[in-house]
Write a protein that holds these residues in place. Sequence first.
Motif, PDB file in Angstrom:
ATOM      1  N   UNK A 185      -7.576   7.545  13.397  1.00  0.00           N
ATOM      2  CA  UNK A 185      -6.352   7.762  12.626  1.00  0.00           C
ATOM      3  C   UNK A 185      -6.700   8.590  11.383  1.00  0.00           C
ATOM      4  N   UNK A 186      -7.653   8.085  10.569  1.00  0.00           N
ATOM      5  CA  UNK A 186      -8.216   8.813   9.418  1.00  0.00           C
ATOM      6  C   UNK A 186      -7.155   9.326   8.458  1.00  0.00           C
ATOM      7  N   UNK A 187      -6.019   8.622   8.369  1.00  0.00           N
ATOM      8  CA  UNK A 187      -4.896   9.120   7.570  1.00  0.00           C
ATOM      9  C   UNK A 187      -3.944   7.969   7.283  1.00  0.00           C
ATOM     10  N   UNK A 188      -3.838   7.512   6.020  1.00  0.00           N
ATOM     11  CA  UNK A 188      -2.946   6.396   5.713  1.00  0.00           C
ATOM     12  C   UNK A 188      -1.484   6.652   6.057  1.00  0.00           C
ATOM     13  N   UNK A 189      -0.988   7.872   5.840  1.00  0.00           N
ATOM     14  CA  UNK A 189       0.408   8.168   6.131  1.00  0.00           C
ATOM     15  C   UNK A 189       0.675   8.101   7.633  1.00  0.00           C
ATOM     16  N   UNK A 190      -0.201   8.702   8.423  1.00  0.00           N
ATOM     17  CA  UNK A 190      -0.057   8.657   9.876  1.00  0.00           C
ATOM     18  C   UNK A 190      -0.166   7.216  10.364  1.00  0.00           C
ATOM     19  N   UNK A 191      -1.034   6.429   9.744  1.00  0.00           N
ATOM     20  CA  UNK A 191      -1.171   5.020  10.112  1.00  0.00           C
ATOM     21  C   UNK A 191       0.145   4.285   9.912  1.00  0.00           C
ATOM     22  N   UNK A 192       0.782   4.477   8.774  1.00  0.00           N
ATOM     23  CA  UNK A 192       2.070   3.829   8.502  1.00  0.00           C
ATOM     24  C   UNK A 192       3.117   4.314   9.498  1.00  0.00           C
ATOM     25  N   UNK A 193       3.171   5.620   9.734  1.00  0.00           N
ATOM     26  CA  UNK A 193       4.157   6.160  10.654  1.00  0.00           C
ATOM     27  C   UNK A 193       4.018   5.597  12.049  1.00  0.00           C
ATOM     28  N   UNK A 210      -5.615  -3.054   6.742  1.00  0.00           N
ATOM     29  CA  UNK A 210      -7.047  -2.930   6.994  1.00  0.00           C
ATOM     30  C   UNK A 210      -7.454  -1.508   7.291  1.00  0.00           C
ATOM     31  N   UNK A 211      -6.636  -0.795   8.090  1.00  0.00           N
ATOM     32  CA  UNK A 211      -6.933   0.597   8.409  1.00  0.00           C
ATOM     33  C   UNK A 211      -6.901   1.462   7.150  1.00  0.00           C
ATOM     34  N   UNK A 212      -5.894   1.258   6.317  1.00  0.00           N
ATOM     35  CA  UNK A 212      -5.785   2.064   5.099  1.00  0.00           C
ATOM     36  C   UNK A 212      -6.961   1.788   4.162  1.00  0.00           C
ATOM     37  N   UNK A 213      -7.336   0.514   4.036  1.00  0.00           N
ATOM     38  CA  UNK A 213      -8.489   0.184   3.186  1.00  0.00           C
ATOM     39  C   UNK A 213      -9.755   0.855   3.713  1.00  0.00           C
ATOM     40  N   UNK A 214      -9.940   0.844   5.032  1.00  0.00           N
ATOM     41  CA  UNK A 214     -11.110   1.488   5.628  1.00  0.00           C
ATOM     42  C   UNK A 214     -11.082   2.998   5.396  1.00  0.00           C
ATOM     43  N   UNK A 215      -9.911   3.590   5.470  1.00  0.00           N
ATOM     44  CA  UNK A 215      -9.780   5.032   5.249  1.00  0.00           C
ATOM     45  C   UNK A 215     -10.106   5.404   3.801  1.00  0.00           C
TER      46      UNK A 215
END
Length: 238
Positions: A185-193, A210-215
Amino acid sequence: MEPPAGPARIPLSARVAAEFIGTAALVAVVVGSGIQATELSNDVGVQLLANALATVFGLGVLIALFGPVSGAHFNPVVTLAEWWTQRRAGREGVTTRELPAYLAAQFTGAVGGAILADAMFDLPLVEWSAKDRDAGHLLLAEVVATAGLIMLIFGLARTARLHFAPVAVASYIGAAYWFTSSTSFANPAVTVGRAFSDTFAGIAPGSVPGFIAAQLVGAVVGLGLVAVVFVRTRKAAV
């Protein structure tokens, strides 16, 4: 005599519009191609390949199109990294005043892109994903994917080769679909979307933090690697 004026900056409104449209289009490509892949094949490997190829081509085109306008970040960690590095170096980039506008455009664009993809395939416009992605190895993969992305972008910038970004960044993301367990994913905005669509490319809302924190951790690691590898050189005194 006054010094000649430098090139005028593109208005913030145009740059924010480019970030909104570009991020929306990117998520529409990611989610839409994932939906199409599952409709055309029952083979998970073929589905991932189709999703990855569409993302590579779509991302490359979007960077080439919007890069001259906004820098084609489409990614909050890229924007935050540019803001931090340019601020420390005293150079022009995304300013502190502009930062919230960029981030808001990216997050709202990502949500809009997911909704658009759902609409194009006659699915519920908002259907929270049920795909849990909260295992530790997936979070490690996001750190690695994001660190690599940041090192690539800012390494190209330090070596004056950003003109390769459309091909280089798209190629990296395509490769990372396959070499990371999280499919990069490597992208907080794309993760949320992607949380707004219960499809092949989705992520459960509970897995998003968790994904956003990792990013974010990956972005810090990536900038550290840039500082170590791409050392700025000074001209020798005459």
